[in-house]
Write a protein that holds these residues in place. Structure first.
Motif, PDB file in Angstrom:
ATOM      1  N   GLN A  91     -11.702   2.104  -8.470  1.00 25.08           N
ATOM      2  CA  GLN A  91     -11.321   0.731  -8.121  1.00 25.08           C
ATOM      3  C   GLN A  91     -12.092  -0.275  -8.966  1.00 25.08           C
ATOM      4  O   GLN A  91     -13.283  -0.114  -9.204  1.00 25.08           O
ATOM      5  N   ILE A 107      -7.122  -2.244   3.774  1.00 22.98           N
ATOM      6  CA  ILE A 107      -6.805  -0.814   3.688  1.00 22.98           C
ATOM      7  C   ILE A 107      -8.048  -0.112   3.176  1.00 22.98           C
ATOM      8  O   ILE A 107      -8.536  -0.437   2.078  1.00 22.98           O
ATOM      9  N   MET A 108      -8.568   0.821   3.955  1.00 19.22           N
ATOM     10  CA  MET A 108      -9.789   1.512   3.528  1.00 19.22           C
ATOM     11  C   MET A 108      -9.604   3.018   3.550  1.00 19.22           C
ATOM     12  O   MET A 108      -9.101   3.566   4.529  1.00 19.22           O
ATOM     13  N   GLY A 109     -10.010   3.664   2.470  1.00 15.49           N
ATOM     14  CA  GLY A 109      -9.923   5.116   2.387  1.00 15.49           C
ATOM     15  C   GLY A 109     -11.297   5.737   2.313  1.00 15.49           C
ATOM     16  O   GLY A 109     -11.982   5.898   3.331  1.00 15.49           O
ATOM     17  N   ARG A 110     -11.725   6.040   1.093  1.00 14.77           N
ATOM     18  CA  ARG A 110     -12.928   6.841   0.906  1.00 14.77           C
ATOM     19  C   ARG A 110     -14.206   6.251   1.485  1.00 14.77           C
ATOM     20  O   ARG A 110     -15.100   7.002   1.869  1.00 14.77           O
ATOM     21  N   ARG A 161     -14.806  -2.272  -0.439  1.00 16.45           N
ATOM     22  CA  ARG A 161     -16.060  -1.522  -0.450  1.00 16.45           C
ATOM     23  C   ARG A 161     -17.159  -2.309   0.239  1.00 16.45           C
ATOM     24  O   ARG A 161     -17.244  -3.516   0.097  1.00 16.45           O
ATOM     25  N   LYS A 180       4.939   3.525  -2.545  1.00 18.10           N
ATOM     26  CA  LYS A 180       4.882   2.781  -3.821  1.00 18.10           C
ATOM     27  C   LYS A 180       6.106   3.072  -4.688  1.00 18.10           C
ATOM     28  O   LYS A 180       6.006   3.502  -5.836  1.00 18.10           O
ATOM     29  N   PRO A 227      -6.199  -3.488  -0.388  1.00 18.61           N
ATOM     30  CA  PRO A 227      -6.995  -2.275  -0.632  1.00 18.61           C
ATOM     31  C   PRO A 227      -8.137  -2.623  -1.594  1.00 18.61           C
ATOM     32  O   PRO A 227      -8.358  -3.805  -1.893  1.00 18.61           O
ATOM     33  N   ALA A 264      -6.579   4.693   5.223  1.00 21.43           N
ATOM     34  CA  ALA A 264      -5.759   5.437   4.248  1.00 21.43           C
ATOM     35  C   ALA A 264      -6.060   6.916   4.409  1.00 21.43           C
ATOM     36  O   ALA A 264      -7.182   7.364   4.133  1.00 21.43           O
ATOM     37  N   LYS A 319      -2.403   4.704   7.141  1.00 27.66           N
ATOM     38  CA  LYS A 319      -1.518   4.652   5.972  1.00 27.66           C
ATOM     39  C   LYS A 319      -1.306   6.078   5.481  1.00 27.66           C
ATOM     40  O   LYS A 319      -2.275   6.798   5.197  1.00 27.66           O
ATOM     41  N   ASP A 322      -5.681   9.835   2.811  1.00 26.70           N
ATOM     42  CA  ASP A 322      -5.340  10.462   1.536  1.00 26.70           C
ATOM     43  C   ASP A 322      -5.774  11.917   1.565  1.00 26.70           C
ATOM     44  O   ASP A 322      -6.867  12.274   1.111  1.00 26.70           O
ATOM     45  N   ILE A 364       0.792  -6.424  -1.433  1.00 30.25           N
ATOM     46  CA  ILE A 364      -0.462  -5.675  -1.525  1.00 30.25           C
ATOM     47  C   ILE A 364      -1.183  -6.268  -2.729  1.00 30.25           C
ATOM     48  O   ILE A 364      -0.628  -6.282  -3.842  1.00 30.25           O
ATOM     49  N   ASP A 371       3.071   4.471   2.494  1.00 26.99           N
ATOM     50  CA  ASP A 371       2.731   3.887   1.185  1.00 26.99           C
ATOM     51  C   ASP A 371       3.325   4.747   0.069  1.00 26.99           C
ATOM     52  O   ASP A 371       2.620   5.494  -0.594  1.00 26.99           O
ATOM     53  N   LEU A 407      -0.464  -5.946  -8.446  1.00 25.64           N
ATOM     54  CA  LEU A 407      -1.138  -5.183  -9.509  1.00 25.64           C
ATOM     55  C   LEU A 407      -2.192  -4.297  -8.856  1.00 25.64           C
ATOM     56  O   LEU A 407      -3.017  -4.789  -8.073  1.00 25.64           O
ATOM     57  N   LEU A 408      -2.163  -3.002  -9.164  1.00 23.65           N
ATOM     58  CA  LEU A 408      -3.104  -2.061  -8.552  1.00 23.65           C
ATOM     59  C   LEU A 408      -4.545  -2.548  -8.719  1.00 23.65           C
ATOM     60  O   LEU A 408      -4.909  -3.079  -9.777  1.00 23.65           O
ATOM     61  N   THR A 409      -5.335  -2.351  -7.668  1.00 25.69           N
ATOM     62  CA  THR A 409      -6.730  -2.818  -7.706  1.00 25.69           C
ATOM     63  C   THR A 409      -7.585  -2.005  -8.680  1.00 25.69           C
ATOM     64  O   THR A 409      -8.739  -2.332  -8.920  1.00 25.69           O
TER      65      THR A 409
HETATM   66  O1  C5P Z   1     -10.540   2.898  -0.277  1.00 23.54           O
HETATM   67  P1  C5P Z   1      -9.956   3.814  -1.324  1.00 23.54           P
HETATM   68  O2  C5P Z   1     -10.247   3.403  -2.726  1.00 23.54           O
HETATM   69  O3  C5P Z   1     -10.201   5.264  -1.063  1.00 23.54           O
HETATM   70  O4  C5P Z   1      -8.421   3.551  -1.067  1.00 23.54           O
HETATM   71  C1  C5P Z   1      -7.537   4.102  -1.826  1.00 23.54           C
HETATM   72  C2  C5P Z   1      -6.220   3.882  -1.131  1.00 23.54           C
HETATM   73  O5  C5P Z   1      -5.731   2.573  -1.384  1.00 23.54           O
HETATM   74  C3  C5P Z   1      -5.226   4.850  -1.656  1.00 23.54           C
HETATM   75  O6  C5P Z   1      -4.464   5.298  -0.567  1.00 23.54           O
HETATM   76  C4  C5P Z   1      -4.407   4.067  -2.603  1.00 23.54           C
HETATM   77  O7  C5P Z   1      -3.108   4.556  -2.670  1.00 23.54           O
HETATM   78  C5  C5P Z   1      -4.456   2.691  -1.991  1.00 23.54           C
HETATM   79  N1  C5P Z   1      -4.329   1.620  -2.932  1.00 23.54           N
HETATM   80  C6  C5P Z   1      -3.284   0.771  -2.820  1.00 23.54           C
HETATM   81  N2  C5P Z   1      -3.117  -0.243  -3.708  1.00 23.54           N
HETATM   82  C7  C5P Z   1      -3.989  -0.448  -4.654  1.00 23.54           C
HETATM   83  C8  C5P Z   1      -5.081   0.402  -4.773  1.00 23.54           C
HETATM   84  C9  C5P Z   1      -5.228   1.439  -3.881  1.00 23.54           C
HETATM   85  O8  C5P Z   1      -2.484   0.912  -1.915  1.00 23.54           O
HETATM   86  N3  C5P Z   1      -3.832  -1.489  -5.430  1.00 23.54           N
END
Ligand code: C5P
Length: 226
Positions: free
Chosen positions: A186, A203-206, A177, A61, A174, A7, A31, A9, A153, A59, A116-118
């Motif tokens: 998260q 999907i990994m970001g930070r 960790r 959304k 996503p 990701a 992403k 970001d 997702i 992404d 549903l968002l994580t």
């Molecule tokens: O790994 P990290 O927490 O940094 O990843 C955040 C990324 O995952 C962001 O790009 C966020 O938009 C995405 N994300 C997602 N769906 C979720 C939660 C986070 O696509 N349910």
């Protein structure tokens, strides 16, 4: 190929391209999300097309009425990307229109429904949103109502359940960790190995971008080989 999506970001285009070039052979794809797209739009995506990054995941959304969803997807012409997200909460009609528009734009484009968002857990769902449902039940119902999408997702906590109910849909996860990593906002978090038991891609970001990305990536890849 490692089943990892990075990701990106950031609003820093040069940095995004540099990071991608550095690790492109170790990941599935990148992403590009709202932060990047709001800053650079289609021109920014074209920069990734110019360095031949395949399978780009856009992404955005999207969550709107069906007609707007359709038109906003059609407005993404002229760039190459393979995956696009639409919120399940936009409803079945919007998901259907998203698929219709995707087919016209590029037959290979896949629509992924964000369940549903994580970052949302059962406490928030019940006590603040007043949605009296278990997370797993809600995710299943949202997925059923978005089943015209090519995939979902969802957090790793629901990927087994989704895989059992939708054997032929894609599942991208996503909220990943490694043990000891900062969770940030998260809530429904699992490890890379745990998620990949049932999800197609993580999907990994930070967790990757904080500090030395190559080192972080090697740690994740090693954890998948055990
Ligand atoms: O790994 P990290 O927490 O940094 O990843 C955040 C990324 O995952 C962001 O790009 C966020 O938009 C995405 N994300 C997602 N769906 C979720 C939660 C986070 O696509 N349910």
């Amino acid at each position: 190929m490692n089943r990892i999506i990075l990701a990106l970001d950031t609003t820093n285009l040069d940095e995004a391209i540099d990071i991608t070039k550095k690790i492109r052979n170790k990941i599935f794809t990148v992403k590009l999300g709202l932060e990047f797209f709001n800053a650079h739009g289609k021109e920014g995506v074209k920069k990734f097309n110019q360095i031949s990054i395949n399978n780009i995941f856009l992404d955005l959304k999207l969550a709107d009425v069906a007609n707007t969803i359709k038109k906003s997807i059609m407005a993404l012409d002229g760039i190459n990307f393979e995956y696009l997200t639409v919120h399940s909460f936009a409803g079945n009609e919007s998901i259907k229109k998203a698929k219709e528009a995707a087919k016209k734009l590029n037959p290979n484009l896949k629509i992924l429904a964000v369940t549903l968002l994580t970052s949302i857990d059962e406490t928030e769902l019940k006590s603040r949103m007043k949605i009296n449902s278990k997370v797993e039940d809600l995710v299943l119902n949202l997925a059923k109502n978005s089943s015209e999408a090519d995939g979902f997702i969802a957090s790793g906590m629901e990927s087994k359940m989704l895989r059992e109910n939708f054997p032929n849909h894609l599942i991208f996860t996503p909220g990943i960790r490694m043990p000891g990593d900062d969770r940030h906002e998260q809530k429904r978090v699992v490890s890379p190995a745990e998620a990949l038991k049932y999800s197609d891609l993580i999907i990994m970001g930070r967790s990757l971008t904080s500090g030395d990305i190559e080192k972080n990536l090697s740690r994740v890849i090693s954890s998948l080989k055990i």
